[in-house]
Design a protein around this motif. Structure first.
Motif, PDB file in Angstrom:
ATOM      1  N   ARG B 107      35.557  32.838  49.430  1.00 42.28           N
ATOM      2  CA  ARG B 107      34.158  32.529  49.449  1.00 42.28           C
ATOM      3  C   ARG B 107      33.964  31.861  50.723  1.00 42.28           C
ATOM      4  N   ILE B 277      43.399  30.666  41.556  1.00 41.66           N
ATOM      5  CA  ILE B 277      42.982  31.507  40.387  1.00 41.66           C
ATOM      6  C   ILE B 277      41.642  30.913  40.042  1.00 41.66           C
ATOM      7  N   ALA B 278      41.517  29.483  39.686  1.00 43.48           N
ATOM      8  CA  ALA B 278      40.337  28.964  39.090  1.00 43.48           C
ATOM      9  C   ALA B 278      39.146  29.268  39.942  1.00 43.48           C
ATOM     10  N   ASP B 279      39.579  28.931  41.227  1.00 46.05           N
ATOM     11  CA  ASP B 279      38.339  29.119  42.199  1.00 46.05           C
ATOM     12  C   ASP B 279      37.649  30.466  42.054  1.00 46.05           C
ATOM     13  N   ARG B 281      37.383  32.324  39.879  1.00 41.42           N
ATOM     14  CA  ARG B 281      36.497  32.594  38.734  1.00 41.42           C
ATOM     15  C   ARG B 281      35.078  33.200  39.065  1.00 41.42           C
ATOM     16  N   LEU B 282      34.387  32.227  39.985  1.00 41.96           N
ATOM     17  CA  LEU B 282      32.984  32.455  40.445  1.00 41.96           C
ATOM     18  C   LEU B 282      32.748  33.698  41.035  1.00 41.96           C
ATOM     19  N   MET B 284      34.714  36.349  40.555  1.00 40.98           N
ATOM     20  CA  MET B 284      35.580  37.659  39.737  1.00 40.98           C
ATOM     21  C   MET B 284      34.978  38.907  39.663  1.00 40.98           C
ATOM     22  N   LEU B 285      33.777  38.916  39.677  1.00 42.90           N
ATOM     23  CA  LEU B 285      33.027  40.182  39.367  1.00 42.90           C
ATOM     24  C   LEU B 285      32.507  40.783  40.578  1.00 42.90           C
ATOM     25  N   ARG B 286      32.702  40.126  41.668  1.00 41.18           N
ATOM     26  CA  ARG B 286      32.076  40.499  42.935  1.00 41.18           C
ATOM     27  C   ARG B 286      33.291  40.985  43.810  1.00 41.18           C
ATOM     28  N   THR B 291      41.102  36.333  42.432  1.00 36.46           N
ATOM     29  CA  THR B 291      41.991  35.939  41.459  1.00 36.46           C
ATOM     30  C   THR B 291      43.271  36.850  41.514  1.00 36.46           C
TER      31      THR B 291
END
Lengths: 569, 321, 321
Positions: B107, B277-279, B281-282, B284-286, B291
């Motif tokens: 992002r 990976i942690a980043d 997360r926000l 993930m669905l878009r 990730t």
């Protein structure tokens, strides 16, 4: 039974094939997710979109309840012994209890005005030291008892009691006495005359003496459960059920007579700590109202026919705080250069998806104190470079980082790591300052640690935000006397600013201090004790059809009692 | 030759090599954020027009159209126009530069491939060293407890219990105030907090082995403790150790991101697999790739380590040679 | 004899817990930040009120005085009031414990229902396709952060399909018992399945590797040599022997289970112990942190003790010994 295992296997490459297949499958699953999460903007065009919206409104027209998400739970019903969290602001001001007067959100034109609540009006004596408040004779507690002047007096005693340690007791410091003249008249005696008298007088909800006076004040702090067993309220709603960490169910208060009864019969507050969980609950229809969704999601939420996006400008400013005790931040010219070197529009567009504005003032742009004539410093790398060179910060050892007197321009830039947007801003700021030869080292730390370090001035720079009271008083933030114990964490000290702050305080009528407020903002613009990044916009997503929602800088839940579902179009 | 072992070894070598040559291999600097609006969350394989503006900014455009006056630019879903004198890399039919995201972007419009390569250095270094530390501690404590028995055993195991009981989040918050974050601190922290489970497993296994006939026979014949350890005990705890190490690899790389939350991990700008990976997360669905790209790298590494570990076991285990 | 052993272990556990709790007390004392300073971020809150609050909870006292006061009240069974809500710390945990127990229990069930059969299948079919598939899946599960699985499951089952709700079940008054159970199951299904699947990788690996080792051991070979059927060997000899490390693992896993629960509790808005402990640590709510540490410590101790006892009962080798 086959022979003992051996890892040797001629067909082993199958494993690789399998792995590939599985990874692809996993990716596909999420990929599909991605495709449908963002609603197609094309589909929302024209008549079909209108029809979808109408259908969504019709689907909720018969409802008489609303479900709101909060991330933290309440601590109990007694507002004097609970923390000052947002959920308690909702409960004690707009749901369970009523104040004497209600502060209005008309800060656009001038200092706030007050509307009748438990008191039907107010009048000051000629010397301004006595405030008389006639109480509404129809006011009733939820158990049917009348709300009287005795309740008001007793509440004040509780508010002032040291063992209760009410967080807002400061507001009552200049009140000498609260007198119950007769059951329906209260007189408040002040020790001096000052601008915020009315605000201080009506601070805090009035509590039921008849129900709660049995328990000595000394025992209040350690007995929150005692009050749960004596649920008596004065607001438009009563607490019906509380399941800790899970949900709070409010029901309409039939005894509420201060104005029309609440329109909703039930308000449920669901405690959902995680943002992803909140979004899922909103999109699956489990909740109707969500405050502050991630900015990246707002466009998709706004495009959904079942949801509506509202917003307002909160009383909050977001800034990079420079510790002026550090050699590299001591000079106003350097601080101005830092502001010019940070592409704030890129932060607004890139991280907030446009849901914020450039600003040059800590005050909300729609408030009466805001200086319209001020424009923010522009993004100007060349000017920033020139200013840094002039101030002696040059890269003399050619390591890519500017230095002066052998000291590199290198500092730690902190923020609270639970706020992902702030962490993201640090990533951008680091990158932007690096282009200028300034080495900002971003570090997220845990919230309480950050707060403690800021109060102790133990930091180089931090990304943080502060709220402004409706009194619009910035002396805590920039006054020299508030370096110790106040919010002047950057130890900023300017005689000119101090003088203007004193003039604002001395004004008998808050509205008369407008020229001083304007001048203060100009001085702050020149000195740049902080770099204002943007003026935030607070987004509230509500289910379509929910009407009467008027979020403003006082609260998202302002006039919760008037919320209702629109009838089918 | 043993297929799994070979594949695993090759995969590990490749990953290590990629980590070493990352600075030369990566197409972009790992922290380059060319243009958030035009370049964020782009799918793998996206190529964009890089419009260089005169004020130093770069715009990444999906499409450009040359007009006599300048350039029409499709950026972040909207068309805008810029004049000839505002753009420095203008050509007759557009702009001279392209920006390619082989594995997509995050992002911040950062190139995931470049971050993956650079991140391998951070993550593998931290993982290898902290696991080595945890492994040595776990083996030592487990073996001493099993061989010494009695009071020493009881004491060591109670210490392990105590450490497992400590609220580690609290420990880390306190430490964050006392130590400066650095790679060394991070390795020490991850290593020191990761050996307790392993020591218990090692002890349990070894105590079981000490009951077995072949070990008893060796003891009866006067075998010394060190001999026992080397000849009979260590080879047999290889399986649980390999499992532990394989699994620790994944969790250590993910834990490094969790520590960043407390200000003890790698800074948010330093690329690391766990952080990536942690980043993601926000988003993930878009944007699945954010990730999935580092996640796949992690899975491949974990599997490779596992294959090599299993292969080594087969070589070392006297009964399976 | 076993009773004496049990008593000794419990006594040493009590001492251990006291040490851990004292250490935690000291940690919070040293940690930066305190439970009340964040209140000052509200400009209308006065410093006097915050000072009064600190005095009320004795935070203005010297460390030793605070510690002794806490020790005395704790030994009399009172964990003190939470600094944040003023409610008894113990009550906060007691209210949350049933939720965590339900979630952890259901997740453990899922974990073994998946892990045991798949692990046994992999061992019996060692090095065939089924084995590879199972192993790759288990490694995938390992390297996958649990938030990933949780978010995907929520997106699919809650948002897209609308089958399963988030959050804990709501039991309004006068709800029939049957309906209560049905609601509890519906609400626990998603978080428990997510957590159980994530944790099943562990069980799967231990089962497979334990069985593989055992299948080559003397007594299993002997059993097979005696002409016992494959199934009988597996169930009567191999599985019980392999269960040793597995049981150990189950005991060791308890703390891991509770930390794994935390992420799931947060994402699925499940009002459990993990969330309370986590919030308490972040807000430096000392009495709640200590009570939660005591609770998890008791679980660790009991888990180990139970594992040790069970290990003795199941493993045929120790049984013979």
């Amino acid at each position: 039974m086959h022979a003992p295992a051996s890892a040797h296997d001629p067909r082993f490459p199958r494993l690789v094939a399998l792995l590939t297949a599985l990874t692809l499958a996993a990716a596909l699953v999420i990929g599909c997710g991605g495709a449908t999460t963002t609603p197609d903007p094309g589909a929302a065009d024209g008549d079909s979109a209108d029809a979808a919206i109408a259908e969504s409104i019709a689907a909720n027209a018969e409802r008489d309840d609303v479900v709101i998400a909060f991330s933290t739970d309440m601590q109990g019903i007694n507002p004097l012994i609970t923390r000052n969290t947002s959920i308690h602001s909702l409960l004690s001001h707009y749901a369970l209890y009523a104040n004497l007067l209600e502060e209005q959100a008309d800060y656009h034109e001038g200092p706030p005005s007050f509307q009748p609540r438990l008191a039907t009006g107010y009048s000051f004596s000629d010397d301004g030291l006595t405030l008389t408040l006639p109480l509404n004779p129809d006011a009733r507690w939820s158990d049917g008892e009348p709300i009287t002047a005795e309740d008001v007096r007793w509440t004040w005693q509780a508010q002032m009691h040291p063992a209760i340690a009410w967080p807002y007791a400061e507001a009552k410091k200049r009140i000498r006495d609260v007198e119950a003249v007769d059951p329906h008249t209260v007189r408040i005696h002040f020790v001096e005359r000052y601008p915020e008298q009315l605000l201080d007088a009506v601070e805090g909800p009035i509590l039921p003496k008849h129900a709660w006076s049995e328990l000595p004040f000394e025992q209040w702090r350690d007995s929150p459960g005692w009050f749960d067993e004596r649920p008596v309220f004065s607001g438009p709603f009563v607490l019906e059920r509380w399941v800790p960490n899970q949900r709070i169910v409010l029901a309409r208060n039939p005894q509420y007579k201060l104005d029309a009864s609440a329109q909703l019969t039930r308000v449920t507050i669901r405690i959902i700590p995680d943002q992803a969980g909140q979004l899922a609950a909103l999109r699956s229809g489990e909740i109707d109202v969500l405050e502050v969704p991630p900015p990246a999601e707002v466009a998709a939420l706004a495009a959904a026919p079942t949801l509506e996006v509202l917003s307002y400008i909160p009383r909050q400013f977001v800034f990079l705080l420079w510790n002026t005790q550090r050699p590299y931040f001591a000079d106003a010219a350097v601080r101005r250069a830092l502001t010019q070197a940070i592409d704030r529009q890129a932060i607004i567009d890139g991280i907030y998806h446009g849901r914020a504005r450039l600003t040059a003032s800590p005050y909300p742009s729609n408030s009466w104190v805001y200086n319209e004539a001020l424009t923010p410093l522009g993004y100007d790398l060349a000017a920033a470079r020139a200013a840094l060179d002039a101030a002696g910060w040059r890269d003399s050892d050619d390591d890519g980082v500017r230095d002066r007197d052998g000291q590199p321009f290198r500092f730690e830039l902190l923020t609270n790591s639970d706020n992902q947007l702030r962490m993201d801003i640090l990533v951008l700021v680091q990158n932007q300052l690096a282009q200028l030869g300034i080495d900002a080292q971003p570090r997220g730390i845990e919230f309480n640690t950050l707060v403690q370090r800021e109060f102790a001035h133990d930091f180089d720079a931090s990304l943080t935000s502060l709220g402004i009271a409706t009194t619009m008083d910035l002396s805590f933030n920039f006054g020299t006397e508030f370096i110790d114990g106040g919010y002047n964490w950057g130890s900023f000290s300017s005689p000119e600013v101090d003088a203007v702050l004193a003039e604002i305080k001395a004004a008998p009528d808050p509205a008369a201090a407008k020229p001083q407020h304007d001048r203060l903002q100009v001085l702050l613009q020149d000195a740049q004790p902080i770099t204002l990044l943007y003026e935030p916009e607070r987004v509230v997503v509500v289910r379509r059809g929910l009407s009467g929602v008027e979020p403003n800088a006082l609260s998202t839940f302002f006039h919760l009692r008037r919320w209702h579902w629109a009838s089918a179009p | 030759m043993d297929g799994g072992f070979t594949i695993g070894l090759w995969a590990l070598t490749l990953v290590a090599l990629a980590a070493i040559v990352a600075p030369w291999l990566a197409p972009h600097p790992p922290n380059a954020q060319p243009d958030l609006v035009g370049g964020r969350l782009r799918a793998p394989g996206t190529t964009l027009h890089a419009v260089q503006l005169r004020d130093g900014r770069t715009w990444l455009a999906d499409a450009v159209a040359r007009t006599p006056e300048g350039l029409r630019i499709l950026r972040g879903g909207t068309w805008t126009t810029r004049g000839v004198d505002e753009i420095t890399n203008l050509t007759d039919d557009g702009v001279a530069d392209r920006w390619r995201y082989w594995l997509g972007s995050d992002r911040f419009s950062r190139d995931l491939l470049s971050r993956l390569l650079h991140g391998a250095r951070t993550s593998l270094l931290i993982a290898v060293l902290s696991i080595a530390l945890a492994l040595s501690l776990g083996l030592a404590v487990g073996a001493v407890a099993a061989l010494a028995g009695g009071a020493v055993d009881a004491l060591l195991m109670r210490i392990v219990d105590g450490l497992l009981t400590l609220p580690w989040l609290m420990v880390l918050i306190t430490l964050s105030a006392l130590v400066r974050p650095s790679t060394g601190t991070l390795i020490a922290l991850l290593g020191a907090s990761g050996w307790m489970g392993l020591s218990r497993i090692v002890r349990g296994e070894m105590r079981g082995l000490l009951q077995r006939d072949f070990v008893r026979a060796a003891v009866a014949m006067g075998a010394g403790r060190l001999y026992l350890l080397r000849r009979h005990l260590l080879p047999h705890v290889w399986t649980p150790v390999v499992i532990s190490v394989t699994l620790a690899l994944g969790s250590v790389i993910l834990a490094e991101a969790a520590l960043s939350f407390l200000g003890l991990g790698v800074p948010p700008t330093t690329p690391s697999w766990g952080g990536m990976i942690a980043d993601g997360r926000l988003d993930m669905l878009r944007a699945w790739w954010v990730t999935t790209v580092p996640g796949a790298a992690l899975v491949i590494t974990v599997i490779a380590v596992n294959l090599v570990g299993d292969g080594l076991r087969d070589r070392l285990d006297p009964r399976r040679a | 004899m076993p009773w004496a052993f049990l008593l000794r272990r419990l006594a040493s556990a009590a001492v251990l817990l006291l040490i851990v709790l004292s250490a935690t007390f000291a940690l919070i004392y040293v940690a930066p930040g305190d439970p009340f300073s964040a209140m000052l971020l509200d400009p209308r809150v006065g410093a006097d009120a915050v000072a009064a609050l600190r005095a009320h909870y004795g935070l203005d006292q010297p460390l030793v005085a605070r510690y002794l006061r806490w020790l005395v009240t704790m030994l009399s069974g009172d964990w003190g009031p939470s600094y944040v809500s003023g409610r008894p710390a113990f009550d906060l945990l007691r209210e949350a414990l049933p939720y965590t127990a339900l979630l952890a229990g259901a997740a453990t069930l899922v974990q073994y229902l998946i892990g045991l059969p798949l692990g046994a299948l992999a061992a019996v079919r060692a090095d065939r396709v089924a084995d590879h598939a199972v192993r790759v899946v288990s490694l995938l599960l390992y390297a996958m952060p649990s938030f990933w699985l949780a978010l995907l499951a929520m997106e699919l089952f809650t948002v897209r399909l609308g089958w399963l709700p988030t959050g804990a079940p709501d039991f309004p008054p006068d709800l029939a018992l049957g309906e209560q159970i049905a609601r509890a199951l519906r609400h626990v299904a998603l978080p428990a399945a997510t957590l159980g699947v994530a944790l099943s990788a562990d069980v799967l690996r231990y089962t497979r590797n334990g069985l593989l080792d055992v299948l080559q051991q003397d007594h299993v070979r002997a059993a097979r040599a005696r002409g016992l059927g494959a199934r009988r060997v597996l169930w009567r000899h191999a599985l019980p022997t392999a269960a040793g490390p597995l049981v150990h693992h189950a005991g060791v896993q308890l703390p891991a289970l509770f930390s794994g629960v935390l992420i799931i509790e947060v994402i699925f808005a499940w009002p459990g112990v993990g969330r309370i402990a986590y919030d308490a640590i972040l807000s430096r709510d000392l009495p709640v942190v200590l009570a939660a540490t005591a609770l998890s410590g008791a679980l660790v101790v009991l888990g180990t003790l139970g594992a040790d006892l069970l290990h003795g009962l199941i493993d045929p080798r120790t049984r013979r010994a």
